[in-house]
Every structure is written in structure tokens, then in C-alpha cells.
Write an enzyme that holds these catalytic residues in place. Structure first.
Site, short mmCIF file in Angstrom:
data_model
loop_
_atom_site.label_atom_id
_atom_site.label_comp_id
_atom_site.label_asym_id
_atom_site.label_seq_id
_atom_site.Cartn_x
_atom_site.Cartn_y
_atom_site.Cartn_z
N VAL A 79 15.49 -8.90 32.04
CA VAL A 79 16.24 -8.44 33.00
C VAL A 79 17.41 -7.81 32.62
CG1 VAL A 79 17.60 -10.44 33.96
CG2 VAL A 79 16.82 -8.77 35.62
N ASP A 106 15.11 -14.59 39.70
CA ASP A 106 14.81 -16.04 39.63
C ASP A 106 14.40 -16.51 38.29
OD1 ASP A 106 11.98 -14.64 39.68
OD2 ASP A 106 11.45 -16.55 39.09
N GLY A 129 8.80 -12.27 36.15
CA GLY A 129 9.94 -12.70 37.10
C GLY A 129 11.37 -12.16 36.74
N GLU A 130 12.25 -12.75 36.97
CA GLU A 130 13.54 -12.51 36.61
C GLU A 130 14.22 -11.57 37.35
OE1 GLU A 130 14.38 -11.71 32.37
OE2 GLU A 130 13.19 -13.50 31.59
N GLY A 131 13.38 -10.70 38.03
CA GLY A 131 13.91 -9.36 38.84
C GLY A 131 13.38 -8.16 38.05
#
Lengths: 350, 350
Positions: free
Chosen positions: A99, A176, A317-319
Site C-alpha cells: 500500500v 486494513d 487488502g491494506e487499501g
């Protein structure tokens, strides 16, 4: 009154006038009608969100990566050790995670928020310390968290969004980190969408067939103790997570500030279901950045009526997926702002 | 020997070593294996193209918008008047078209090339003057162009690509403008893919049912006079277009320079079919920027074995969808270059 209650009270529907003005403007620009497809819809939604046409470009985007741990890790729902959450928080602060790379490419800021990591952080540098608890309790055995902790975590998210917008962010992106967090996310998605857990539960960061079956079993058992009529806050408390609660607060706070919010993968989609349950009008401020490989992502987005902008088989995830989709929002606004009209360019209209 | 022949001789397969190194590197980065999905494949392809791992970021992208007119316009295959091609060339030079907006957003240069506009240009400023003919002949009545004109147009594309790469471009993006050009594109796609014209012909910039039926009829009739065994150059001459020929030359020249080439919509996809017919190795240098609404786009990409990066219901052409997808290529390279490894970040691997 909590920050969250104030936030919920502040959310209003989009400006229909500005959205209609954008639709009308699309027809004047030098291109066949409708030929920019989804970008035309995005442009009109951005106009409705901002209440002006052409809409402002969603500049100074802020990605909030909410990190937390999960008591359900004890059930063996993931092959990854729990300390990876804290290790990845350190990786986010030093700029080495996926990210961070995508954020630099997009010109976005990454806010790393410890809302409930279970183990000591390896670094405090660059981390917003908002730890509500050292992870949740095991949702397989009882409520994941107390009512007060779920409300505190929602407030953390609302505060972080408010802080980002006050600092100039004109677009919020949900991130997240939490080893084990596809389990609570799938549980929330199953409960709210009404689909069976087996349909919305995926392999997360690498569950094999045995682990996947165990995840589904854990979710089925947990949902048996939750009334089918339970509201969003009860579901969050029973089978949710601290970072999911924070993301839900982040989303409603973004909507209250009339700023577009880009939803990332399955964790963020679960949080969006909570946010929209708490405040249906917040739905109109959302964009689905991408369709994750996790089946819960598609189920949640369908329930929300959101069509993903990208579909690139991501499942990190992580954005990351949401950050990659930011260019679509910015380009959509710029088309409305910068394209010539048939009149101004002297192009004959059919 | 034409520039094109020299170019074709220079194309070599990708570096398997560099692509394998990239695959191996993906497994060391701080993310579950495969979790960045398509971006991991793109990264490995970029490494194979450049012959180095990590690959260079595709910087200084150049979008070439080849503009030309079509004799088949006389058959009423589009509701737009032919002079719109020249008007849009002026719009490109003054920066008001959709591709200009997206190019500015992506930091890309737009090269506007008159390879066969039928009417006088309204401006010469900023336009590369490479007019091979004042449009093609009507492909419904005979060959669209002479063999020599098709070769000259191919050379124009090769020259423009060479010029862009010499100027520092490390990514080439295909753009097009030509009222009526979805008709020759669908004809080429039908001929090369072996699908019936009715399956690959779409509404272009706004054909209604009557016009669509007419387009299909024109293509069916034209293909009846072309041998089913005709080679790419004969097809191009019989039912192609000057900008399509130039795009094919542009593509093979990019591949010869070992630079990634992003294919836009249905016009570029038809050109890619020609390019890959002329030189099969050029296929490995291609990325499909997006899936256009035009059915020929999907048919051509499937024939080429290319999976589009974006699917946003676009149908404008000009290079718009390809330009929007550039961020995916750049992000893929940056992930390989900038992400921390499990070792370097001290993250436990499962």
C-alpha cells in the site's frame, strides 16, 4: 454524545442538482454520448457528493490503514502467526508494504492506526496510537468485544477521518491490517446479506481446504448465537473486529464531511455494510475500488448495490485495490472540468 | 528495405530469465503469494520485455493518435459527418479532447498524426503531417487502399514509435481518430478471427439498428471478395484503414524497441491482429488496456490471448482506456522495485 452520533446526524443525501448538472454537461463534451462509460457515472456521483458541477478533483487522498488482532486466531483460521500484524504495522511505517508503494504512486498519504493490535508494536514512529483493546476476544466462544469497545473503535475511525479531512484530504481510502480478519468480515457479510457462510467465506491470505472448512464452521457456530434480527451494532460486537468498527466509523465520518470514500476489499466491504446499516445515506458517498478474489467482497458489494471499478484478482487488502482505483475518480472529475465542448472546440455534433 | 521490414527483423522474444527472476522476487515480497493478482503477471511481463528484474517503470509514456478518414463513410455506416475527423484533430492539438485530459493526468505525451485525413486540417500546429492519402477508398466497392499506401502507412507508425522511443518514451499507447473506423476494424477482426461480421460489429460512436445492419451488410459483402486465405497485408489493403495500418506499424516498432505497448479499444485491437500476424513475437510486448463495449474488442483480444486490465464500459477510442490503464503497469513495476521483502522488513513468513 459520541463523535459517531454527531457524525451520523450530519450525513445528508447527495445534491441532485449538481449530479443532474454533471449529467447534462457530459452531453456537451466532445465525445459520443455515454462513450466514457463508468467514468461518466463516477463524475456525476462526485458532483452530487461535492454539491458542485464540475466537481472538485479528489486531491490529497488519505489512506487509513486500521490495524487490529482477532481472538478467533486461536481457532486456527489462518496459517499466519498473529505477530505478523505488528510486524506489518512496522512495515507500513517504514514505507515498505504494497500500500505504501501504491500510495506514493498515487500521491496519497498513508495513516497507520493501531486500533487493537495484540502484541507490542515494534515501532511507535508514524503510528497513530488508538488501541482500544489488545485484540478482540474469540468470536467462536462469545462476543468479540464489549459494546463500549465497539463504540470506541467506531469513534477512532470517525476521528481519523475528521482529522484527515481537516488536514485537506478530499478523498478517503479504506485500508486494513489484521491477521485473521477475513473471518469476522465473512461473518458480518453472511449475517447482513443473509447468505450462507460457505458462500461468502474465502481463503484469505492462504487458507488451505482444511483451514477454509474450519473458518466456515467457526462462522456458522458464531452466527447461531446471534439473533437473525440483530442490528448492526450487535453484529459488530458479536462477530466483528476493532479495525472493522474503525473502518465503519471512518466511512460515515467521510460521508458526513461530504468526501468520497473508496472501499477496498472484503474487510472494508464488511465495514461498509455496517456503515450503511447505521446510516443508509452514507451509501451514496461510496465507491467500490475493486472486486477482491474473496467471495465475501462480491456478496457485500452486491448487497450494497456497488459495482467495482477494478477487477484485477487482488486479495491483499491494506487499501491496495482502492488506492489503485483512485485514478479513475480523479480522471472522471478532470474530464468534466477540462474537456472541450462541441461548441468551444467547433466540432460538429451528429 | 522499408522501415517496417527492418523493424520486423529486430523483434525478439521476451527474456525468460528476467521474467522468472520477477516471479521468484514476487514470492519474497511482504504479501501472501499471488495476492497482488494481475499486477504480479504484469510485473513479470515488464521484466521480460525490459530484460531486467526489477523492470524499469514505464515512464515518459507517449500516446500516438493516428487520424484518418474512410471511403466507406459514403455507405452511411455512421451518423457522424466526415469533417469531424479533422475537427477532432484540432481538438487534440489544443488539448481539449478526452485523451488529452487523461494524458495530462497520467503524465503522458500526446502525438497527433495525420496519416490520412480527407478534409483540410483546421490547424497544422502540433500535428505530425504524414498524410499518405486523403482517406481510403470505399471498401464496399473495392480495395480500401493500394498496397504501396498500406506499406507507407505502416512505415508512418513505425517511424512515430521510433521517434517516441528515441525521445525517451518507455511505454507506447495506441490512439486513433477516424469517423467510420469501427467498420474496417470489425472487418479485419471478422476476417482474422474467423467470426461472422454480425458477432464482431458494434454501434461505434452511435449507430442505430438500421445503421448497424448496414455496417454488417457492408462488411459481409466486402469480405466475400477477399480470399479466406488472404494474409494480413492483403486484408489491410482490402478492408483496412490508414490509421489502422499506422497503428500496426507503431506496435511492431515498439516491440522491436523492447518497449511495452498498451492496446486501446477496437481499432487498436484490429491493428494488433495485423501486427501479430506480421510478427507473432510482437504479441508478448502487448497489454490490453481495457475491454471496449464494441464486441470486436473482446473478439480480437480473445484471439490474441490478451486479458484486458480495465473494464469500464468505455467506447471512445482516442487511446483513452489504454491511457487510464497505464497506472496499472507503472504500479506493477514499482511493486517489484520498492516493496520490502520478508527478510528486510523482519516479517514472519507462514
Amino acid at each position: 454524545m459520541s463523535l459517531l452520533s454527531q457524525t451520523l446526524a450530519a450525513i445528508s443525501p447527495l445534491s441532485r442538482t449538481a449530479a443532474s448538472e454533471a449529467d447534462a454537461r457530459q452531453a456537451l463534451l466532445t465525445k459520443p454520448r455515454g462513450s466514457m462509460g463508468r467514468l461518466e457515472d463516477v463524475g456525476s456521483q462526485l458532483a452530487g457528493i461535492a454539491g458542485s458541477c464540475p466537481p472538485p478533483v479528489p486531491q490529497h487522498p488519505a489512506i487509513a490503514v486500521f490495524a487490529a488482532d482477532h481472538g478467533v486466531h486461536a481457532q486456527g483460521v489462518t496459517p499466519w502467526p498473529q505477530e505478523v500484524t505488528a510486524q506489518m504495522v512496522a512495515n507500513f511505517s517504514s514505507g515498505g508494504a504494497a500500500v505504501n508503494v501504491l500510495a506514493r504512486h498515487a500521491g496519497a498519504e498513508v495513516l497507520v492506526v493501531d486500533v487493537g493490535v495484540a502484541t507490542p508494536l515494534l515501532t511507535e514512529g508514524g503510528v497513530l496510537r488508538r488501541r482500544v483493546a489488545a485484540g478482540t476476544a474469540d468470536l467462536a466462544r462469545g462476543p468479540a468485544m464489549s459494546r463500549i469497545d465497539s463504540l470506541l473503535a467506531l469513534d477512532v475511525g470517525a476521528e481519523v477521518a475528521g482529522r484527515a479531512v481537516a488536514g485537506g484530504a478530499r478523498c478517503l481510502i479504506t485500508g486494513d491490517m489484521g491477521i485473521g480478519n477475513t473471518t469476522p468480515s465473512a461473518a458480518l457479510i453472511a449475517a447482513i446479506s443473509g447468505r450462507p457462510p460457505a458462500e461468502v467465506t474465502g481463503r484469505g491470505a492462504g487458507a488451505d481446504d482444511v483451514v477454509l472448512a474450519r473458518k466456515i464452521g467457526v462462522i456458522e457456530t458464531a452466527l447461531e448465537r446471534v439473533q437473525s434480527t440483530a442490528g448492526a451494532l450487535t453484529l459488530l460486537q458479536e462477530v466483528g473486529g476493532l479495525e472493522i468498527a474503525a473502518l465503519a466509523g471512518f466511512i460515515v465520518s467521510g460521508a458526513a464531511a461530504r468526501v468520497p470514500v473508496i472501499v477496498d476489499g472484503v474487510i472494508a466491504a464488511a465495514a461498509a455494510l455496517i456503515a450503511v446499516s447505521l446510516c443508509p445515506d452514507s451509501r451514496q458517498y461510496l465507491f467500490a475500488g475493486h472486486r477482491s478474489v474473496e467471495p465475501g467482497s462480491s456478496a457485500a458489494l452486491e448487497h450494497l448495490g456497488l459495482e467495482p471499478l477494478l477487477d484485477l484478482d487482488l486479495r491483499l487488502g491494506e487499501g491496495t485495490g482502492a488506492t489503485l482505483s483512485l485514478a479513475v475518480l480523479q480522471a472522471s472529475a478532470k474530464l468534466l472540468r477540462e474537456m472541450a465542448t462541441f461548441d468551444s472546440a467547433g466540432v460538429t455534433e451528429k
